[in-house]
Design a protein around this motif. Structure first.
Motif, PDB file in Angstrom:
ATOM      1  N   ALA A 175       0.830  -1.202   0.000  1.00 14.16           N
ATOM      2  CA  ALA A 175       0.000   0.000   0.000  1.00 14.16           C
ATOM      3  C   ALA A 175       0.866   1.254   0.000  1.00 14.16           C
ATOM      4  O   ALA A 175       0.564   2.235  -0.696  1.00 14.16           O
ATOM      5  N   ALA A 176       1.952   1.240   0.766  1.00 11.30           N
ATOM      6  CA  ALA A 176       2.844   2.400   0.816  1.00 11.30           C
ATOM      7  C   ALA A 176       3.497   2.647  -0.538  1.00 11.30           C
ATOM      8  O   ALA A 176       3.596   3.793  -1.010  1.00 11.30           O
ATOM      9  N   LEU A 177       3.966   1.576  -1.191  1.00 11.97           N
ATOM     10  CA  LEU A 177       4.590   1.719  -2.501  1.00 11.97           C
ATOM     11  C   LEU A 177       3.599   2.240  -3.526  1.00 11.97           C
ATOM     12  O   LEU A 177       3.916   3.141  -4.324  1.00 11.97           O
ATOM     13  N   ALA A 178       2.382   1.696  -3.511  1.00 12.97           N
ATOM     14  CA  ALA A 178       1.363   2.149  -4.465  1.00 12.97           C
ATOM     15  C   ALA A 178       1.018   3.613  -4.240  1.00 12.97           C
ATOM     16  O   ALA A 178       0.845   4.386  -5.200  1.00 12.97           O
ATOM     17  N   ALA A 179       0.919   4.029  -2.976  1.00 12.90           N
ATOM     18  CA  ALA A 179       0.604   5.425  -2.675  1.00 12.90           C
ATOM     19  C   ALA A 179       1.745   6.345  -3.109  1.00 12.90           C
ATOM     20  O   ALA A 179       1.510   7.416  -3.685  1.00 12.90           O
ATOM     21  N   LEU A 180       2.995   5.942  -2.835  1.00 11.78           N
ATOM     22  CA  LEU A 180       4.140   6.739  -3.264  1.00 11.78           C
ATOM     23  C   LEU A 180       4.139   6.897  -4.780  1.00 11.78           C
ATOM     24  O   LEU A 180       4.310   8.011  -5.302  1.00 11.78           O
ATOM     25  N   ALA A 181       3.944   5.800  -5.498  1.00 12.08           N
ATOM     26  CA  ALA A 181       3.941   5.864  -6.960  1.00 12.08           C
ATOM     27  C   ALA A 181       2.829   6.773  -7.466  1.00 12.08           C
ATOM     28  O   ALA A 181       3.026   7.557  -8.401  1.00 12.08           O
ATOM     29  N   SER A 182       1.655   6.696  -6.849  1.00 15.41           N
ATOM     30  CA  SER A 182       0.539   7.541  -7.252  1.00 15.41           C
ATOM     31  C   SER A 182       0.851   9.020  -7.028  1.00 15.41           C
ATOM     32  O   SER A 182       0.567   9.873  -7.886  1.00 15.41           O
ATOM     33  N   LEU A 183       1.441   9.345  -5.885  1.00 17.14           N
ATOM     34  CA  LEU A 183       1.835  10.731  -5.622  1.00 17.14           C
ATOM     35  C   LEU A 183       2.839  11.220  -6.659  1.00 17.14           C
ATOM     36  O   LEU A 183       2.688  12.315  -7.230  1.00 17.14           O
ATOM     37  N   LEU A 184       3.872  10.419  -6.905  1.00 16.22           N
ATOM     38  CA  LEU A 184       4.901  10.821  -7.856  1.00 16.22           C
ATOM     39  C   LEU A 184       4.320  11.008  -9.255  1.00 16.22           C
ATOM     40  O   LEU A 184       4.644  11.978  -9.951  1.00 16.22           O
TER      41      LEU A 184
END
Length: 246
Positions: A175-184
């Motif tokens: 979930a953290a990786l997906a959220a980071l990628a979405s923000l970027l």
């Protein structure tokens, strides 16, 4: 063209790194040895496609592996089943609100197949200082007041270099990786560096780039005028489902 022995860095914080293309083939990507973890040296390393990775009792080792593992920020894969599970959870996501807690969890939470950690006290202090200066960032996943997952890394211009992630609940790091990628992706950053391949990253959509392609991208991306600073003001606390594509 590789060298027979790794380059020994000078003592000055701005001492030059050798060209990443000269990293050793065996062990893959070993570029330089020594130096320290002061902010300017770390930023110089990332700008040249290198990162520190060493264990307790070793000198500081700097690496630029070939190939390099990356994610397209619009290409992180989550299974349909997992996306359904996330939408049913009351998890929330923040950025840069608990950096030191995230890096310490990355250092201490056990991982299957790993004995110990490479994130020692010196690394924690160095990246916490880099965070204070606005260059290192974290994304946190919360279940109420409890931190259940997170990821941290270094932002430089229009490039983000992922360092480590952790979970204390199943799926917290995903979930953290997906959220980071979405923000970027929303900020126009197309590529997230994941350093070295492993099966978990591959299942989530990571691909490998030849080092020369990666370095060419980094050189261009770090010139983008994306300012340093704390992300908490631009990444409000939101439900994790906000970051999960349909």
């Amino acid at each position: 063209m590789s060298r027979q022995f790794p380059w020994r860095l000078g003592e000055a914080e701005d001492a030059p790194f050798p060209p990443a293309e000269t990293a050793l083939r065996h062990p893959d990507g070993l570029l330089a040895i020594g130096g320290d973890l002061r902010p300017q040296r770390l930023l110089n390393a990332y700008a040249q496609g290198a990162f520190p990775w060493f264990s307790h009792g070793e000198p500081i080792l700097w690496w630029s592996p070939d190939p390099r593992t990356v994610f397209a920020t619009d290409g992180v894969h989550l299974s349909r089943r997992f996306r359904r599970q996330l939408r049913a959870l009351e998890w929330e996501v923040t950025a840069d609100t608990a950096f030191e807690q995230v890096i310490r969890a990355c250092a201490s939470v056990p991982r299957p197949g790993q004995d110990g950690t490479w994130i020692g006290t010196d690394m924690i202090h160095a990246y916490t200082e880099l965070h204070r200066l606005g260059h290192a960032h974290s994304v946190e996943v919360w279940e109420g007041p409890e931190l259940v997952g997170g990821i941290y890394g270094v932002g430089l211009g229009g490039m983000f270099f992922g360092e480590s992630m952790f979970s204390v609940r199943s799926g917290g790091s995903k979930a953290a990786l997906a959220a980071l990628a979405s923000l970027l992706h929303g900020w126009g950053v197309p590529v997230l560096d994941a350093q070295v391949q492993n099966p978990h990253l591959v299942r989530m959509g990571a691909t490998q780039w030849p080092r020369d392609r990666f370095l060419a991208h980094v050189r261009q991306a770090i010139q983008r005028p994306i300012s340093a600073g704390n992300w908490s003001a631009t990444a409000a606390r939101l439900p994790v489902r906000h970051y999960i594509a349909d």
